[in-house]
Motif scaffolding. Structure first.
Motif, PDB file in Angstrom:
ATOM      1  N   GLN A   1     -16.668 -13.314  -6.213  1.00  0.00           N
ATOM      2  CA  GLN A   1     -17.698 -14.276  -6.603  1.00  0.00           C
ATOM      3  C   GLN A   1     -17.887 -14.371  -8.113  1.00  0.00           C
ATOM      4  OE1 GLN A   1     -21.010 -12.738  -4.245  1.00  0.00           O
ATOM      5  NE2 GLN A   1     -20.600 -14.228  -2.628  1.00  0.00           N
ATOM      6  N   ARG A   2     -17.508 -13.313  -8.833  1.00  0.00           N
ATOM      7  CA  ARG A   2     -17.701 -13.294 -10.293  1.00  0.00           C
ATOM      8  C   ARG A   2     -16.345 -13.071 -10.954  1.00  0.00           C
ATOM      9  NH1 ARG A   2     -21.536  -8.564 -11.362  1.00  0.00           N
ATOM     10  NH2 ARG A   2     -20.890  -9.061 -13.480  1.00  0.00           N
ATOM     11  N   PRO A   3     -15.705 -14.139 -11.430  1.00  0.00           N
ATOM     12  CA  PRO A   3     -14.363 -14.000 -12.018  1.00  0.00           C
ATOM     13  C   PRO A   3     -14.275 -12.988 -13.151  1.00  0.00           C
ATOM     14  CG  PRO A   3     -14.884 -16.304 -11.633  1.00  0.00           C
ATOM     15  CD  PRO A   3     -16.143 -15.539 -11.357  1.00  0.00           C
ATOM     16  N   SER A   4     -15.331 -12.869 -13.960  1.00  0.00           N
ATOM     17  CA  SER A   4     -15.291 -11.907 -15.066  1.00  0.00           C
ATOM     18  C   SER A   4     -15.211 -10.483 -14.542  1.00  0.00           C
ATOM     19  CB  SER A   4     -16.524 -12.072 -15.960  1.00  0.00           C
ATOM     20  OG  SER A   4     -17.717 -11.859 -15.220  1.00  0.00           O
ATOM     21  N   PHE A   5     -15.942 -10.198 -13.483  1.00  0.00           N
ATOM     22  CA  PHE A   5     -15.865  -8.868 -12.871  1.00  0.00           C
ATOM     23  C   PHE A   5     -14.552  -8.708 -12.120  1.00  0.00           C
ATOM     24  CE2 PHE A   5     -16.872  -5.919  -9.280  1.00  0.00           C
ATOM     25  CZ  PHE A   5     -16.987  -4.770 -10.046  1.00  0.00           C
ATOM     26  N   GLY A   6     -14.079  -9.782 -11.510  1.00  0.00           N
ATOM     27  CA  GLY A   6     -12.788  -9.741 -10.827  1.00  0.00           C
ATOM     28  C   GLY A   6     -11.666  -9.359 -11.767  1.00  0.00           C
ATOM     29  N   GLU A   7     -11.745  -9.815 -13.011  1.00  0.00           N
ATOM     30  CA  GLU A   7     -10.733  -9.469 -14.008  1.00  0.00           C
ATOM     31  C   GLU A   7     -10.783  -7.973 -14.332  1.00  0.00           C
ATOM     32  OE1 GLU A   7      -7.527 -10.144 -16.531  1.00  0.00           O
ATOM     33  OE2 GLU A   7      -8.432 -11.426 -14.995  1.00  0.00           O
ATOM     34  N   ILE A   8     -11.975  -7.396 -14.361  1.00  0.00           N
ATOM     35  CA  ILE A   8     -12.119  -5.961 -14.620  1.00  0.00           C
ATOM     36  C   ILE A   8     -11.469  -5.157 -13.510  1.00  0.00           C
ATOM     37  CG2 ILE A   8     -13.835  -4.093 -14.639  1.00  0.00           C
ATOM     38  CD1 ILE A   8     -15.630  -5.971 -16.288  1.00  0.00           C
ATOM     39  N   VAL A   9     -11.693  -5.558 -12.271  1.00  0.00           N
ATOM     40  CA  VAL A   9     -11.061  -4.870 -11.142  1.00  0.00           C
ATOM     41  C   VAL A   9      -9.552  -5.055 -11.195  1.00  0.00           C
ATOM     42  CG1 VAL A   9     -10.915  -4.759  -8.619  1.00  0.00           C
ATOM     43  CG2 VAL A   9     -13.144  -5.086  -9.720  1.00  0.00           C
ATOM     44  N   GLN A  10      -9.130  -6.253 -11.527  1.00  0.00           N
ATOM     45  CA  GLN A  10      -7.696  -6.556 -11.598  1.00  0.00           C
ATOM     46  C   GLN A  10      -6.986  -5.708 -12.644  1.00  0.00           C
ATOM     47  OE1 GLN A  10      -6.839  -8.619  -9.320  1.00  0.00           O
ATOM     48  NE2 GLN A  10      -4.775  -9.334  -9.759  1.00  0.00           N
ATOM     49  N   GLN A  11      -7.666  -5.415 -13.754  1.00  0.00           N
ATOM     50  CA  GLN A  11      -7.054  -4.680 -14.853  1.00  0.00           C
ATOM     51  C   GLN A  11      -7.121  -3.169 -14.671  1.00  0.00           C
ATOM     52  OE1 GLN A  11      -5.281  -6.056 -17.362  1.00  0.00           O
ATOM     53  NE2 GLN A  11      -5.637  -8.009 -16.339  1.00  0.00           N
ATOM     54  N   ALA A  12      -7.787  -2.698 -13.637  1.00  0.00           N
ATOM     55  CA  ALA A  12      -7.873  -1.253 -13.379  1.00  0.00           C
ATOM     56  C   ALA A  12      -6.482  -0.688 -13.110  1.00  0.00           C
ATOM     57  CB  ALA A  12      -8.794  -0.973 -12.194  1.00  0.00           C
ATOM     58  N   ASP A  13      -6.281   0.559 -13.475  1.00  0.00           N
ATOM     59  CA  ASP A  13      -4.979   1.201 -13.256  1.00  0.00           C
ATOM     60  C   ASP A  13      -4.776   1.549 -11.787  1.00  0.00           C
ATOM     61  OD1 ASP A  13      -3.872   1.682 -16.128  1.00  0.00           O
ATOM     62  OD2 ASP A  13      -5.978   2.263 -16.228  1.00  0.00           O
ATOM     63  N   VAL A  14      -5.861   1.830 -11.097  1.00  0.00           N
ATOM     64  CA  VAL A  14      -5.826   2.091  -9.656  1.00  0.00           C
ATOM     65  C   VAL A  14      -7.099   1.522  -9.051  1.00  0.00           C
ATOM     66  CG1 VAL A  14      -5.999   3.887  -7.870  1.00  0.00           C
ATOM     67  CG2 VAL A  14      -4.395   4.179  -9.765  1.00  0.00           C
ATOM     68  N   VAL A  15      -6.973   0.891  -7.885  1.00  0.00           N
ATOM     69  CA  VAL A  15      -8.131   0.451  -7.103  1.00  0.00           C
ATOM     70  C   VAL A  15      -7.981   1.067  -5.718  1.00  0.00           C
ATOM     71  CG1 VAL A  15      -9.415  -1.515  -6.172  1.00  0.00           C
ATOM     72  CG2 VAL A  15      -8.270  -1.721  -8.393  1.00  0.00           C
ATOM     73  N   THR A  16      -8.790   2.073  -5.421  1.00  0.00           N
ATOM     74  CA  THR A  16      -8.610   2.787  -4.153  1.00  0.00           C
ATOM     75  C   THR A  16      -9.390   2.105  -3.025  1.00  0.00           C
ATOM     76  OG1 THR A  16     -10.505   4.313  -4.142  1.00  0.00           O
ATOM     77  CG2 THR A  16      -8.633   4.891  -5.562  1.00  0.00           C
ATOM     78  N   PRO A  17      -8.897   2.215  -1.788  1.00  0.00           N
ATOM     79  CA  PRO A  17      -9.629   1.664  -0.648  1.00  0.00           C
ATOM     80  C   PRO A  17     -10.677   2.656  -0.140  1.00  0.00           C
ATOM     81  CG  PRO A  17      -7.500   2.493   0.085  1.00  0.00           C
ATOM     82  CD  PRO A  17      -7.558   2.716  -1.404  1.00  0.00           C
ATOM     83  N   ASP A  18     -11.913   2.459  -0.562  1.00  0.00           N
ATOM     84  CA  ASP A  18     -13.017   3.283  -0.081  1.00  0.00           C
ATOM     85  C   ASP A  18     -13.716   2.509   1.030  1.00  0.00           C
ATOM     86  OD1 ASP A  18     -15.218   4.830   0.387  1.00  0.00           O
ATOM     87  OD2 ASP A  18     -16.040   4.697  -1.621  1.00  0.00           O
ATOM     88  N   GLY A  19     -13.609   2.977   2.235  1.00  0.00           N
ATOM     89  CA  GLY A  19     -14.178   2.247   3.368  1.00  0.00           C
ATOM     90  C   GLY A  19     -13.083   1.775   4.296  1.00  0.00           C
ATOM     91  N   MET A  20     -13.333   1.914   5.577  1.00  0.00           N
ATOM     92  CA  MET A  20     -12.309   1.583   6.565  1.00  0.00           C
ATOM     93  C   MET A  20     -11.932   0.103   6.607  1.00  0.00           C
ATOM     94  SD  MET A  20     -11.216   4.371   7.627  1.00  0.00           S
ATOM     95  CE  MET A  20     -10.076   3.682   8.832  1.00  0.00           C
ATOM     96  N   PRO A  21     -12.836  -0.852   6.355  1.00  0.00           N
ATOM     97  CA  PRO A  21     -12.390  -2.259   6.356  1.00  0.00           C
ATOM     98  C   PRO A  21     -11.242  -2.521   5.389  1.00  0.00           C
ATOM     99  CG  PRO A  21     -14.776  -2.159   6.451  1.00  0.00           C
ATOM    100  CD  PRO A  21     -14.312  -0.760   6.229  1.00  0.00           C
ATOM    101  N   LEU A  22     -11.266  -1.883   4.213  1.00  0.00           N
ATOM    102  CA  LEU A  22     -10.176  -2.066   3.259  1.00  0.00           C
ATOM    103  C   LEU A  22      -8.908  -1.378   3.748  1.00  0.00           C
ATOM    104  CD1 LEU A  22     -12.650  -2.926   1.550  1.00  0.00           C
ATOM    105  CD2 LEU A  22     -11.496  -1.910  -0.420  1.00  0.00           C
ATOM    106  N   VAL A  23      -9.061  -0.228   4.371  1.00  0.00           N
ATOM    107  CA  VAL A  23      -7.910   0.478   4.930  1.00  0.00           C
ATOM    108  C   VAL A  23      -7.266  -0.362   6.023  1.00  0.00           C
ATOM    109  CG1 VAL A  23      -7.168   2.525   6.214  1.00  0.00           C
ATOM    110  CG2 VAL A  23      -8.836   2.758   4.354  1.00  0.00           C
ATOM    111  N   TRP A  24      -8.088  -0.927   6.909  1.00  0.00           N
ATOM    112  CA  TRP A  24      -7.549  -1.764   7.983  1.00  0.00           C
ATOM    113  C   TRP A  24      -6.821  -2.973   7.425  1.00  0.00           C
ATOM    114  CZ3 TRP A  24     -13.004  -1.496  10.535  1.00  0.00           C
ATOM    115  CH2 TRP A  24     -13.148  -0.261  11.179  1.00  0.00           C
ATOM    116  N   MET A  25      -7.361  -3.583   6.384  1.00  0.00           N
ATOM    117  CA  MET A  25      -6.700  -4.737   5.774  1.00  0.00           C
ATOM    118  C   MET A  25      -5.365  -4.339   5.156  1.00  0.00           C
ATOM    119  SD  MET A  25      -8.225  -7.681   6.124  1.00  0.00           S
ATOM    120  CE  MET A  25      -7.677  -8.681   4.734  1.00  0.00           C
ATOM    121  N   LEU A  26      -5.323  -3.202   4.459  1.00  0.00           N
ATOM    122  CA  LEU A  26      -4.062  -2.755   3.868  1.00  0.00           C
ATOM    123  C   LEU A  26      -3.016  -2.499   4.941  1.00  0.00           C
ATOM    124  CD1 LEU A  26      -5.228  -0.315   1.030  1.00  0.00           C
ATOM    125  CD2 LEU A  26      -4.158  -2.546   0.753  1.00  0.00           C
TER     126      LEU A  26
END
Length: 269
Positions: free
Chosen positions: A64-89
């Motif tokens: 919803q917030r492109p500026s924050f989305g860019e921060i997440v995108q530029q992270a060196d690692v984005v871990t899946p915390d929570g089973m919904p993200l694990v299921w999607m992966l």
């Protein structure tokens, strides 16, 4: 004695773990143990990196917030915390993906850092929580080098205060900086201090009060079912109800939309 070969050099596959798209954010797909080895290798070399520990709320915020989305995108690692993200992966192809949760990262990295003599700096939260954390850390990891522990004010730091903080962290020799400022504040802070803090920064959000024993973690079977959010809601209804009421339905909608698009693309070739 010959120096230990870097984990990254031993396993080039783990060096750059794949990142798969979940509702527009790239989430790291890698086994828990391999990922913590990579993080510790970075920390040993005091590389300036930052790690987002992502849940459904973070990914919806990023969408919803492109500026924050860019921060997440530029992270060196984005871990899946929570089973919904694990299921999607897993649906995206990472068949054996583990959950990489904040509290598990905190404990595993402290255990490994103790063995490797990598010092850890704890930043954020409140004095009471940090004091309780220190007592438990000293009990569970007696040889862990705690570089320092300090809270941060709720207000933004002045330029002078920020520069002083950077000097303290870098001067401490810490290889890991564990940060608890809450999402999205901690992610914004880490991104702003990339290439200034000479350590691996990890945003751990709610892991500090749980490790301190002030809040309780859901049982394993509750976490496995993907219902930990409900357990947390019961503990902090005033703070979390609005977040969950908006982020969870939105995540479900976006995830179903992505899965449907993927299925249609597969059918049409």
């Amino acid at each position: 004695m010959q120096s230990k070969t870097s984990v990254l050099e031993q396993n080039p596959i783990v060096k750059e773990p794949p990142r798969l798209d979940i509702i527009g954010s790239k989430v790291t797909a890698a086994p828990f143990d391999a990922l913590t080895d990579v993080i510790l290798d970075w920390a040993r070399r005091r590389l300036s990196k930052y790690i987002c520990v992502a849940n459904t709320h973070m990914l919806v915020e990023a969408h919803q917030r492109p500026s924050f989305g860019e921060i997440v995108q530029q992270a060196d690692v984005v871990t899946p915390d929570g089973m919904p993200l694990v299921w999607m992966l897993r649906l995206m192809g990472a068949k054996n993906q583990d959950r990489v949760a904040g509290l598990d990262l905190l404990q595993t990295l402290c255990h490994k850092a103790e063995k490797e003599k990598v010092s850890v700096y704890f930043l954020g939260s409140m004095d009471l929580i940090l004091q309780k954390m220190r007592s438990r850390l000293q009990s569970e990891y007696p040889d862990l080098v705690i570089a320092d522990m300090e809270p941060l004010p709720f207000r933004p730091l002045t330029l002078e205060e920020d520069q002083s903080l950077i000097q303290r962290v870098n001067g401490s020799g810490a290889g890991l900086v564990m940060i608890a400022l809450g999402c999205p504040k901690q992610e914004c802070w880490m991104a702003a201090h990339k290439d200034q803090i000479n350590a691996v920064m990890i945003g751990l959000g709610g892991a500090f009060p749980v490790y301190a024993g002030i809040q309780h973690r859901a049982k394993g079977w509750v976490r496995h079912m993907g219902m930990e959010w409900f357990y947390r809601l019961i503990q902090e209804p005033k703070r979390l109800w609005k977040r969950y009421a908006t982020s969870i339905p939105m995540f479900i909608y976006l995830a179903i939309k992505q899965i449907c698009y993927r299925c249609v693309s597969f059918v049409l070739g």
